[in-house]
Scaffold this motif. Structure first.
Motif, PDB file in Angstrom:
ATOM      1  N   UNK A 164     -56.746  14.612 -68.882  1.00  0.00           N
ATOM      2  CA  UNK A 164     -55.932  15.833 -68.950  1.00  0.00           C
ATOM      3  C   UNK A 164     -56.102  16.530 -70.302  1.00  0.00           C
ATOM      4  N   UNK A 165     -56.090  15.767 -71.391  1.00  0.00           N
ATOM      5  CA  UNK A 165     -56.276  16.353 -72.722  1.00  0.00           C
ATOM      6  C   UNK A 165     -57.636  17.002 -72.874  1.00  0.00           C
ATOM      7  N   UNK A 166     -58.672  16.338 -72.354  1.00  0.00           N
ATOM      8  CA  UNK A 166     -60.022  16.892 -72.420  1.00  0.00           C
ATOM      9  C   UNK A 166     -60.171  18.157 -71.598  1.00  0.00           C
ATOM     10  N   UNK A 167     -59.644  18.136 -70.365  1.00  0.00           N
ATOM     11  CA  UNK A 167     -59.739  19.323 -69.496  1.00  0.00           C
ATOM     12  C   UNK A 167     -58.947  20.484 -70.096  1.00  0.00           C
ATOM     13  N   UNK A 168     -57.726  20.215 -70.525  1.00  0.00           N
ATOM     14  CA  UNK A 168     -56.895  21.282 -71.111  1.00  0.00           C
ATOM     15  C   UNK A 168     -57.532  21.834 -72.384  1.00  0.00           C
TER      16      UNK A 168
END
Length: 191
Positions: free
Chosen positions: A73-77
């Motif tokens: 999630x952190x990478x995608x966001x």
């Protein structure tokens, strides 16, 4: 602020918003070529991210194995943060501001031609990096179990490298009480 989404940048600087130069305007000493600028910005981005990942790994080592969803999630966001990043620049303008994308060179940018004080220009450059990058990364440093937030902060701090170049140029080149404005892809200052 009057926001205009201008779409894909066609590579022709003459197509960007233009302002008649102030009679005493001095151009910033900065890369004149978009390819050179994007190369510097992308290399700087990678270097900053490498430096920031060291404390991330040291502090988050015991949380990372159990935080795969947070990490994804952190990478995608982080990857999707370019648009909100530029919107945060845009809200710092009081008049017309135009957003362009140049995804081939890994860039998205806003251009507005209004005059700004040195302090307001620095704030405009720093605003998205502070909100999307520095604050989340500091939250991770305080609460290392928030590895997704930490990764998001690392990506957002890194992708702001072009803004750090503008801040550096304004601190080094603009005298106290000077004003600055954008014209095409370049910044100018005057007294």
């Amino acid at each position: 602020m009057i926001f205009h989404y201008a779409g894909k940048y066609n590579g022709d600087e003459n197509s960007l918003p233009y302002k008649e130069h102030h009679p005493n305007a001095i151009p910033f000493k900065e890369p004149k070529d978009m390819k050179k600028y994007s190369l510097i910005a992308n290399l700087g981005c990678v270097l900053i991210m490498i430096v920031l990942v060291i404390p991330f790994l040291l502090m988050g080592i015991k949380y990372i194995p159990n935080s795969k969803i947070q990490m994804v999630a952190g990478g995608i966001c982080g990857g999707l943060s370019m648009f909100p990043h530029e919107l945060l620049h845009a809200v710092c303008f009081k008049k017309d501001v135009y957003m362009y994308n140049d995804l081939i060179h890994g860039l998205m940018f806003v251009v507005g031609t209004e005059d700004m004080s040195k302090a307001r220009f620095i704030f405009m450059c720093l605003c998205p990096n502070l909100i999307l990058g520095i604050i989340p990364y500091i939250l991770f440093l305080i609460f290392p179990q928030l590895v997704g937030v930490g990764l998001f902060g690392i990506i957002c701090i890194g992708t702001g490298f072009g803004d750090y170049l503008n801040i550096y140029n304004s601190i080094r080149q603009m005298p106290k009480n000077s004003k600055t404005y954008l014209c095409g892809m370049h910044s100018y200052w005057y007294m």
